[in-house]
Design a protein around this motif. Sequence first.
Motif, PDB file in Angstrom:
ATOM      1  N   GLU A 218       0.195   7.549  21.969  1.00  0.00           N
ATOM      2  CA  GLU A 218       1.109   7.769  20.845  1.00  0.00           C
ATOM      3  C   GLU A 218       2.087   8.883  21.187  1.00  0.00           C
ATOM      4  OE1 GLU A 218      -2.226   6.888  17.351  1.00  0.00           O
ATOM      5  OE2 GLU A 218      -1.860   8.922  18.094  1.00  0.00           O
ATOM      6  N   ILE A 219       3.310   8.717  20.771  1.00  0.00           N
ATOM      7  CA  ILE A 219       4.280   9.813  20.801  1.00  0.00           C
ATOM      8  C   ILE A 219       4.411  10.309  19.368  1.00  0.00           C
ATOM      9  CG2 ILE A 219       6.639  10.526  21.314  1.00  0.00           C
ATOM     10  CD1 ILE A 219       6.768   8.327  23.413  1.00  0.00           C
ATOM     11  N   LEU A 220       4.160  11.595  19.175  1.00  0.00           N
ATOM     12  CA  LEU A 220       4.154  12.189  17.843  1.00  0.00           C
ATOM     13  C   LEU A 220       5.374  13.070  17.649  1.00  0.00           C
ATOM     14  CD1 LEU A 220       0.427  13.412  17.782  1.00  0.00           C
ATOM     15  CD2 LEU A 220       1.302  11.153  17.147  1.00  0.00           C
TER      16      LEU A 220
ATOM     17  N   LEU B  57       8.089  16.973  20.094  1.00  0.00           N
ATOM     18  CA  LEU B  57       7.386  15.759  20.493  1.00  0.00           C
ATOM     19  C   LEU B  57       6.117  16.095  21.271  1.00  0.00           C
ATOM     20  CD1 LEU B  57      10.407  13.553  21.646  1.00  0.00           C
ATOM     21  CD2 LEU B  57       9.289  13.594  19.401  1.00  0.00           C
ATOM     22  N   VAL B  58       5.098  15.293  21.039  1.00  0.00           N
ATOM     23  CA  VAL B  58       3.812  15.443  21.714  1.00  0.00           C
ATOM     24  C   VAL B  58       3.307  14.058  22.080  1.00  0.00           C
ATOM     25  CG1 VAL B  58       1.382  16.076  21.396  1.00  0.00           C
ATOM     26  CG2 VAL B  58       3.170  17.598  20.558  1.00  0.00           C
ATOM     27  N   VAL B  59       2.796  13.905  23.292  1.00  0.00           N
ATOM     28  CA  VAL B  59       2.123  12.666  23.675  1.00  0.00           C
ATOM     29  C   VAL B  59       0.625  12.853  23.466  1.00  0.00           C
ATOM     30  CG1 VAL B  59       1.591  11.097  25.580  1.00  0.00           C
ATOM     31  CG2 VAL B  59       3.889  12.050  25.367  1.00  0.00           C
ATOM     32  N   ARG B  60       0.015  11.934  22.745  1.00  0.00           N
ATOM     33  CA  ARG B  60      -1.429  11.981  22.508  1.00  0.00           C
ATOM     34  C   ARG B  60      -2.067  10.718  23.065  1.00  0.00           C
ATOM     35  NH1 ARG B  60      -3.486  12.770  16.468  1.00  0.00           N
ATOM     36  NH2 ARG B  60      -2.458  10.744  16.212  1.00  0.00           N
ATOM     37  N   VAL B  61      -3.138  10.897  23.815  1.00  0.00           N
ATOM     38  CA  VAL B  61      -3.891   9.779  24.389  1.00  0.00           C
ATOM     39  C   VAL B  61      -5.300   9.796  23.798  1.00  0.00           C
ATOM     40  CG1 VAL B  61      -4.800   8.751  26.502  1.00  0.00           C
ATOM     41  CG2 VAL B  61      -2.556   9.869  26.526  1.00  0.00           C
TER      42      VAL B  61
END
Length: 244
Positions: free
Chosen positions: A152-154, A214-218
């Motif tokens: 997800e990109i938050l 922006l934050v990438v969450r895996v």
Amino acid sequence: LGKAPISQAFKMGTYPAQFDLWNDWAVLEKGVDSELPLTASTSVKTLNITYDRHTQSGGKTDLKRDIRLPTLSKSLVYKLPLGLRALLEGHSGLIRGQVSSSPQHYAESQRNQWFMAQVTPFAVQSKLGHNNSVVWVSNFADGKAASHAEVEILETTWMDLFGGAPKIVARATTGIDGIAHLAGLKEFDPTLDHAQAYACVFDCDADGRKQKHLVVRVVQGNDVAILPINHQHEIASYEVSGYS
């Protein structure tokens, strides 16, 4: 030769209260016996940690933990673990915390030291482009691709990440190659307001706490990895090419 030996006495004080975090940003591999290190003098009796936590199940804020340090007969500075895995209660996740001590650090500017650290089984790399974005996820343990992981990109503030509801602006699942293909910035940040934002991380004022970025969450099962899109995690072209 033949003269009496010389005896000289020196008077020395004890180390003042002091502690130092070695890393304010850190990533620890899940399942490996590693820790976030710090040093402290024997004058420090207690370390006080105030922190926010984000795991697969969500976020919690304003958590506290006190660490009683051993009483030693000698005055010295020694190394010890911060106990990051205990702060996460054995889970994979992200911690943003502040460390202080009792007695206080002798240097006023060092009395509150911040850190951002996570425990995760995943190595995450991302490329956010105008037309499309790519996130590559692999396993630290064997270097193999992490397939079927949710990416997800938050669009979020730090407070929303830890204690609120971050906005998901793009989502995809990694393939057998560990790569997820997502929408480009033109779809969720065409003016780069968030991709190029300077998001205050530590000791923020009211405006800094409201800054979205922006934050990438895996996420895969109970495991999570967080990749902030900020200068601390950026790989510039000259770092790879050597200015060529």
